[in-house]
Motif scaffolding. Structure first.
Motif, short mmCIF file in Angstrom:
data_model
loop_
_atom_site.label_atom_id
_atom_site.label_comp_id
_atom_site.label_asym_id
_atom_site.label_seq_id
_atom_site.Cartn_x
_atom_site.Cartn_y
_atom_site.Cartn_z
N ALA A 124 -45.94 51.15 25.25
CA ALA A 124 -46.16 50.30 26.36
C ALA A 124 -46.11 51.12 27.82
CB ALA A 124 -45.58 48.94 26.42
N GLU A 125 -44.74 51.62 27.95
CA GLU A 125 -44.32 52.11 29.40
C GLU A 125 -45.35 53.04 29.67
OE1 GLU A 125 -40.40 53.80 28.84
OE2 GLU A 125 -39.50 51.56 28.66
N GLN A 126 -45.87 53.96 28.90
CA GLN A 126 -46.88 55.26 29.11
C GLN A 126 -48.09 54.21 29.82
OE1 GLN A 126 -47.53 57.53 25.80
NE2 GLN A 126 -45.53 58.82 26.27
N ILE A 127 -48.50 53.29 28.96
CA ILE A 127 -49.81 52.68 29.35
C ILE A 127 -49.65 51.92 30.71
CG2 ILE A 127 -51.18 50.54 28.79
CD1 ILE A 127 -50.60 51.18 25.82
N VAL A 128 -48.57 51.32 30.76
CA VAL A 128 -48.43 50.38 32.22
C VAL A 128 -48.34 51.68 33.39
CG1 VAL A 128 -46.66 49.22 33.67
CG2 VAL A 128 -47.12 48.48 31.20
N ALA A 129 -47.71 52.73 33.18
CA ALA A 129 -47.47 53.51 34.20
C ALA A 129 -48.77 54.18 34.73
CB ALA A 129 -46.59 54.97 33.70
N ALA A 130 -49.82 54.16 33.88
CA ALA A 130 -51.32 54.67 34.32
C ALA A 130 -52.08 53.52 35.01
CB ALA A 130 -51.90 55.04 33.08
N CYS A 131 -51.54 52.45 35.30
CA CYS A 131 -52.11 51.41 36.05
C CYS A 131 -53.75 51.10 35.46
CB CYS A 131 -51.82 51.81 37.47
SG CYS A 131 -50.37 51.87 38.17
N PRO A 132 -53.87 50.83 34.16
CA PRO A 132 -55.12 50.71 33.99
C PRO A 132 -55.77 49.33 33.88
CG PRO A 132 -53.87 50.74 32.00
CD PRO A 132 -53.07 50.82 33.18
N ASP A 133 -56.98 49.05 33.91
CA ASP A 133 -57.52 47.72 33.81
C ASP A 133 -58.11 47.39 32.46
OD1 ASP A 133 -59.81 49.11 34.35
OD2 ASP A 133 -59.74 48.20 36.37
N LEU A 134 -58.15 48.49 31.57
CA LEU A 134 -58.38 48.41 30.06
C LEU A 134 -57.90 49.62 29.26
CD1 LEU A 134 -60.58 47.28 27.92
CD2 LEU A 134 -62.24 49.07 28.95
N VAL A 135 -57.59 49.06 27.99
CA VAL A 135 -57.10 50.11 26.86
C VAL A 135 -57.87 49.86 25.92
CG1 VAL A 135 -55.37 50.46 25.35
CG2 VAL A 135 -54.76 49.92 27.91
N ILE A 136 -58.49 51.39 25.46
CA ILE A 136 -59.39 51.24 24.42
C ILE A 136 -58.75 52.03 23.10
CG2 ILE A 136 -61.64 51.92 23.49
CD1 ILE A 136 -62.56 52.06 26.19
N ALA A 137 -58.58 51.41 21.99
CA ALA A 137 -57.74 52.23 20.82
C ALA A 137 -58.72 51.96 19.66
CB ALA A 137 -56.49 51.49 20.60
N SER A 138 -58.48 52.58 18.54
CA SER A 138 -59.33 52.58 17.40
C SER A 138 -58.46 53.00 16.07
CB SER A 138 -60.62 53.34 17.45
OG SER A 138 -61.06 53.38 16.32
N VAL A 139 -58.59 52.50 14.86
CA VAL A 139 -58.13 52.95 13.75
C VAL A 139 -57.93 54.60 13.77
CG1 VAL A 139 -58.63 51.05 12.52
CG2 VAL A 139 -60.26 53.00 12.40
N PRO A 140 -56.66 55.05 13.23
CA PRO A 140 -55.82 54.08 12.41
C PRO A 140 -54.72 53.67 13.34
CG PRO A 140 -55.13 56.65 12.12
CD PRO A 140 -56.75 56.53 12.92
N TYR A 141 -54.13 52.42 13.19
CA TYR A 141 -53.20 51.75 13.92
C TYR A 141 -51.72 51.62 12.93
CZ TYR A 141 -57.00 49.76 16.45
OH TYR A 141 -58.14 49.42 17.49
N GLN A 142 -50.72 51.62 13.93
CA GLN A 142 -49.41 51.13 13.25
C GLN A 142 -49.39 49.80 13.76
OE1 GLN A 142 -46.18 53.65 11.71
NE2 GLN A 142 -46.74 54.41 13.67
N LEU A 143 -48.43 48.69 13.13
CA LEU A 143 -48.34 47.44 13.57
C LEU A 143 -47.50 47.51 14.82
CD1 LEU A 143 -48.59 44.40 13.37
CD2 LEU A 143 -46.50 44.55 11.90
N GLU A 144 -46.55 48.47 14.80
CA GLU A 144 -45.67 48.60 16.00
C GLU A 144 -46.48 49.29 17.12
OE1 GLU A 144 -43.41 49.19 12.20
OE2 GLU A 144 -45.20 49.91 13.08
N ALA A 145 -47.41 49.97 16.99
CA ALA A 145 -48.28 50.58 18.00
C ALA A 145 -48.96 49.45 18.75
CB ALA A 145 -49.07 51.68 17.43
#
Length: 269
Positions: free
Chosen positions: A59-80
């Motif tokens: 989360a900290e890395q994502i917030v630091a980039a100041c985005p307005d959209l996050v795109i992710a795809s499999v494979p995931y971990q529940l914690e991620a």
């Protein structure tokens, strides 16, 4: 593209990054994973922050980039996934299994950013090229093809790869995405073996694998139809799959390809 469209995107998976590049939106990417550079070399010339991927997102890395959209795809971990949600940023989560899913994801990404027409053009181009290869290979022999996306344990390639194999004129052996063992593969006697290990690029040791697994007497090994396909050409559910299709067509019909296409390597003599 409206004023409400995302302008700063964090991409946590190479498939999303290459799709954004094909949509002409790479300048919207403010952060991505180190693996994204494998499919988008042009990122080396851009000021893009490197962050953890969909499997290990923070989360900290994502917030630091100041985005307005996050795109992710499999494979995931529940914690991620929890970390992505914790960031509080709008989240587009993808989980493709088939070519139809990949087309839908391209349309979804394009629509989320307000360029649906560009997404439709990419989809139509993919469908047209795949259908052209399918029509070209509709007649004639259809050799048995074993495709592997991981070696320990042995895991069959995904459903979209099975669809590409069929389009390229082969018969996909086994259940897409399922685990198997070396003896079962040997008994199936594939006529073509394609190894595309996730994260391995083109470094799969073909000769060593055939020897250690007892595959040296398979039809594929006897005819030197054992190949490595670069990871990103088959394991990235994005428009780059067209390059994977060309590699598969050359592997399945080597007599028609005097030179191997980029991203395809054949076992040594």
């Amino acid at each position: 593209m409206s004023d409400l469209s995302p302008r700063r995107i964090v991409s946590l998976q190479p498939s999303a990054t290459v799709t954004l590049a094909r949509l002409g939106l790479l300048d919207h990417v403010v952060a991505c994973t180190r693996y994204c550079k494998d499919v988008c070399p042009e990122l080396a010339f851009r000021d893009v922050t490197i962050v953890a991927d969909s499997w290990t997102a923070q989360a900290e890395q994502i917030v630091a980039a100041c985005p307005d959209l996050v795109i992710a795809s499999v494979p995931y971990q529940l914690e991620a996934v929890a970390e992505i949600l914790k960031s509080g940023v709008r989240f587009l989560g993808l989980a493709p299994r088939s070519l139809a899913d990949i087309y839908a994801d391209i349309a979804l990404i394009a629509g989320a950013i307000g360029v649906s027409d560009r997404g439709q053009l990419i989809i139509e181009n993919m469908q047209r090229e795949i259908e052209t290869v399918r029509a070209r290979r509709a007649a004639g022999p259809r050799p048995r093809v074993f495709c592997e996306e991981w070696g320990k344990p042995i895991i069959h390639s995904q459903r979209w790869v099975a669809e590409l194999v069929e389009s390229a004129g082969g018969q996909f052996l086994g259940e897409p995405g399922a685990k198997n063992d070396a003896e079962c593969v040997r008994r199936a006697d594939p006529e073509v073996i394609v190894l595309a290990w996730c994260g391995a690029g083109d470094r799969v040791p073909l000769e060593k694998i055939c020897g250690e697994r007892g595959w040296s007497e398979t039809s594929a090994a006897r005819s030197r139809r054992v190949y490595c396909v670069r990871d990103e050409l088959l394991n990235t559910p994005a428009p780059t799959l067209l390059d994977g299709l060309r590699a598969l067509e050359a592997a399945i019909h080597p007599d028609l390809f005097p030179q191997l296409p980029a991203g395809l390597r054949r076992i040594a003599e």
